[in-house]
Write a protein that holds these residues in place. Structure first.
Motif, PDB file in Angstrom:
ATOM      1  N   LYS A  99      25.979  28.442 -41.510  1.00  0.00           N
ATOM      2  CA  LYS A  99      25.156  27.900 -42.599  1.00  0.00           C
ATOM      3  C   LYS A  99      25.123  28.862 -43.783  1.00  0.00           C
ATOM      4  O   LYS A  99      25.210  28.431 -44.939  1.00  0.00           O
ATOM      5  CB  LYS A  99      23.737  27.631 -42.102  1.00  0.00           C
ATOM      6  CG  LYS A  99      23.635  26.432 -41.200  1.00  0.00           C
ATOM      7  CD  LYS A  99      22.206  26.228 -40.722  1.00  0.00           C
ATOM      8  CE  LYS A  99      22.107  25.052 -39.775  1.00  0.00           C
ATOM      9  NZ  LYS A  99      20.715  24.868 -39.290  1.00  0.00           N
ATOM     10  N   GLU A 100      25.017  30.156 -43.502  1.00  0.00           N
ATOM     11  CA  GLU A 100      25.006  31.152 -44.578  1.00  0.00           C
ATOM     12  C   GLU A 100      26.348  31.196 -45.295  1.00  0.00           C
ATOM     13  O   GLU A 100      26.402  31.295 -46.527  1.00  0.00           O
ATOM     14  CB  GLU A 100      24.647  32.537 -44.026  1.00  0.00           C
ATOM     15  CG  GLU A 100      23.198  32.665 -43.613  1.00  0.00           C
ATOM     16  CD  GLU A 100      22.227  32.379 -44.744  1.00  0.00           C
ATOM     17  OE1 GLU A 100      22.453  32.854 -45.877  1.00  0.00           O
ATOM     18  OE2 GLU A 100      21.233  31.674 -44.492  1.00  0.00           O
TER      19      GLU A 100
ATOM     20  N   LYS B  67      26.499  28.229 -47.580  1.00  0.00           N
ATOM     21  CA  LYS B  67      25.723  28.429 -48.809  1.00  0.00           C
ATOM     22  C   LYS B  67      26.486  29.319 -49.781  1.00  0.00           C
ATOM     23  O   LYS B  67      26.569  29.033 -50.980  1.00  0.00           O
ATOM     24  CB  LYS B  67      24.370  29.072 -48.491  1.00  0.00           C
ATOM     25  CG  LYS B  67      23.387  28.156 -47.835  1.00  0.00           C
ATOM     26  CD  LYS B  67      22.090  28.927 -47.550  1.00  0.00           C
ATOM     27  CE  LYS B  67      21.141  28.133 -46.695  1.00  0.00           C
ATOM     28  NZ  LYS B  67      19.935  28.908 -46.345  1.00  0.00           N
ATOM     29  N   THR B  68      27.046  30.421 -49.256  1.00  0.00           N
ATOM     30  CA  THR B  68      27.789  31.357 -50.099  1.00  0.00           C
ATOM     31  C   THR B  68      29.017  30.674 -50.696  1.00  0.00           C
ATOM     32  O   THR B  68      29.330  30.849 -51.868  1.00  0.00           O
ATOM     33  CB  THR B  68      28.212  32.588 -49.276  1.00  0.00           C
ATOM     34  OG1 THR B  68      27.041  33.172 -48.699  1.00  0.00           O
ATOM     35  CG2 THR B  68      28.933  33.608 -50.125  1.00  0.00           C
TER      36      THR B  68
ATOM     37  N   LYS C 110      27.983  28.445 -53.503  1.00  0.00           N
ATOM     38  CA  LYS C 110      27.705  29.207 -54.721  1.00  0.00           C
ATOM     39  C   LYS C 110      29.011  29.646 -55.375  1.00  0.00           C
ATOM     40  O   LYS C 110      29.131  29.637 -56.601  1.00  0.00           O
ATOM     41  CB  LYS C 110      26.834  30.420 -54.398  1.00  0.00           C
ATOM     42  CG  LYS C 110      25.415  30.064 -54.040  1.00  0.00           C
ATOM     43  CD  LYS C 110      24.608  31.289 -53.670  1.00  0.00           C
ATOM     44  CE  LYS C 110      23.195  30.909 -53.239  1.00  0.00           C
ATOM     45  NZ  LYS C 110      22.409  32.076 -52.821  1.00  0.00           N
TER      46      LYS C 110
END
Length: 111
Positions: free
Chosen positions: A87-88, A91-92, A95
């Motif tokens: 999930k991280e 997100k990265t 972005k």
């Protein structure tokens, strides 16, 4: 590190799209989606057969028994950590894509 040129942004973006296309193509060509759907259909057909057999035998019928998919739960600490890490990363990555697209928009809009 120097300034990023329009052509560098465009080349990176095209390379990214090409790699994404290749990944999706191989996933589709290997029939992953069709295999998963076939497995779900087979489970449903087995549950229908079980229901019909229980009706013939006059057993007590509870619809919840036939709606459950017999999927194993493989959750453990490692899978939970991997899911959170995924999930991280997502997100990265999102972005990063936002940055790439905004850079491309700026490059295209510059005169």
């Amino acid at each position: 590190m120097g300034n990023i040129t329009k052509s560098q942004v465009a080349k990176f973006f095209l390379a990214f799209l090409f790699l994404l296309f290749i990944g999706l193509y191989f996933t589709a060509s290997n029939g992953y989606y069709e295999t998963e759907e076939r497995r779900k259909t087979t489970l449903t057909e087995e549950q229908i057969d079980k229901f019909e057999e229980d009706v013939k035998n006059g057993k007590q019928i509870d619809i919840e028994d036939y709606l459950k998919l017999n999927e194993k739960n493989y959750d453990n600490k490692i899978s939970t950590i991997a899911l959170n890490l995924s999930k991280e990363i997502s997100k990265t990555f999102g972005k990063g894509l936002d940055y790439i697209f905004s850079s491309m928009a700026k490059a295209v809009n510059e005169k």
